[in-house]
Scaffold this active site. Structure first.
Site, short mmCIF file in Angstrom:
data_model
loop_
_atom_site.label_atom_id
_atom_site.label_comp_id
_atom_site.label_asym_id
_atom_site.label_seq_id
_atom_site.Cartn_x
_atom_site.Cartn_y
_atom_site.Cartn_z
N CYS A 115 0.30 -3.46 1.50
CA CYS A 115 0.11 -2.35 2.43
C CYS A 115 0.44 -2.78 3.85
CB CYS A 115 -1.33 -1.85 2.39
SG CYS A 115 -1.86 -1.29 0.78
C1 BEZ Z 1 -1.70 -4.75 -1.58
O1 BEZ Z 1 -1.51 -3.88 -0.75
O2 BEZ Z 1 -1.30 -5.89 -1.41
C2 BEZ Z 1 -2.41 -4.44 -2.85
C3 BEZ Z 1 -3.44 -3.52 -2.86
C4 BEZ Z 1 -4.10 -3.27 -4.05
C5 BEZ Z 1 -3.71 -3.93 -5.21
C6 BEZ Z 1 -2.65 -4.82 -5.18
C7 BEZ Z 1 -2.01 -5.08 -3.99
#
Ligand code: BEZ
Length: 211
Positions: A46
Site C-alpha cells: 500500500c
Molecule cells: C501490503 O500492503 O503490503 C499488504 C497488505 C495486506 C496484506 C498483504 C500485503
C-alpha cells in the site's frame, strides 16, 4: 448492499479524510474521480501504491481526475502514515486518504471480500465519470500492487471513447490507432475520419486517434 456495476451511480457518502470532511459527490465536482482502497495503513505494498499515485499527481491533474484513497484505519493513523509515505517514497501525498474505521464506505462499495479478509478491504479501484457513474472497476488482492500507468491508460481510453464514437484495442496507448464502433457505417466512418479508415475486416476497422 447491492453489487455495484458499470454504469451505476457511485454511492455518495460523507467521511473524514486527511484533507478534511469529504462529501463525495460534491468533492468530485464536475470532473472525473478515482476512489481506491487499501487493506491497511503502514503496510508495504500500500505504501508503494500511494507513493506511485503521488508521483503521478500531475498526470491525474492533466486529465482532470481527482484521486482519493481509503482504508478502514482511523484518521490519526492516516496522518502518521502519510508522513511515512512522504519520507520513504520521496513524495508529497497531495490527495486525501479517507478514514473508514466503521467500514461505512467499504460496505457501500463492496470493498470487503470476506473470503479474502473479514476485516480489511481488498484493493478495489473505481473510476467515476463526470456524470457520477462508475466507468471502471478493478479488484486486486492484497498481495498484488496495482499498475498506475495502466490506471492512467484506462482513463485516457475512457475519456477518449466518451468524446468520440470509437473503442480502443488491446494494449492501446495514447496516440495509437483506435477502432471504429460496429454500429458506425463505412460511409459514416469515412466522413468522421477523413484521414482514412484501415479496413481489415468489415467488423475490424482502424482509424487515427481523433481529437
Ligand atoms: C501490503 O500492503 O503490503 C499488504 C497488505 C495486506 C496484506 C498483504 C500485503
Amino acid at each position: 448492499m447491492a453489487t455495484l456495476r458499470l454504469g451505476d451511480i457511485a454511492p455518495d457518502f460523507r467521511a473524514e479524510s486527511t484533507q478534511g470532511t469529504i462529501d463525495f459527490h460534491a468533492w468530485l465536482g464536475q470532473g472525473w474521480g478515482v476512489l481506491f482502497s487499501h487493506p491497511a495503513d503502514f503496510t508495504p505494498v500500500c505504501t508503494t501504491e500511494l507513493g506511485a499515485t503521488a508521483r503521478l499527481a500531475d498526470e491525474f491533474a492533466r486529465r482532470q481526475v481527482k484521486v482519493a484513497a481509503l482504508s478502514v484505519d482511523p484518521l490519526d493513523a492516516h496522518h502518521l502514515w502519510v508522513a511515512d509515505i512522504n519520507s520513504t517514497q520521496g513524495v508529497s501525498v497531495g490527495f486525501p486518504l479517507i478514514a473508514d474505521p466503521d467500514r461505512q464506505v467499504a460496505q457501500l462499495y463492496d470493498m470487503i471480500h470476506p473470503n479474502a479478509s473479514e476485516r480489511t478491504t481488498v484493493r478495489s479501484l473505481f473510476i467515476i465519470g463526470p456524470d457520477k457513474r462508475i466507468k471502471l472497476i478493478i479488484t486486486y488482492p492484497a498481495s498484488t500492487g496495482r499498475n498506475f500507468q495502466e490506471v492512467l491508460r484506462v482513463i485516457d481510453s475512457l475519456q477518449l471513447t466518451a468524446a468520440h464514437q470509437v473503442a480502443t484495442p488491446a494494449d492501446w496507448q495514447q496516440g495509437g490507432e483506435v477502432i471504429v464502433l460496429p454500429g458506425v457505417s463505412d460511409v459514416e466512418a469515412e466522413t468522421r475520419h477523413p484521414d482514412g479508415v484501415r479496413r481489415v475486416r468489415p467488423y475490424l476497422r482502424y482509424v487515427k486517434q481523433p481529437g
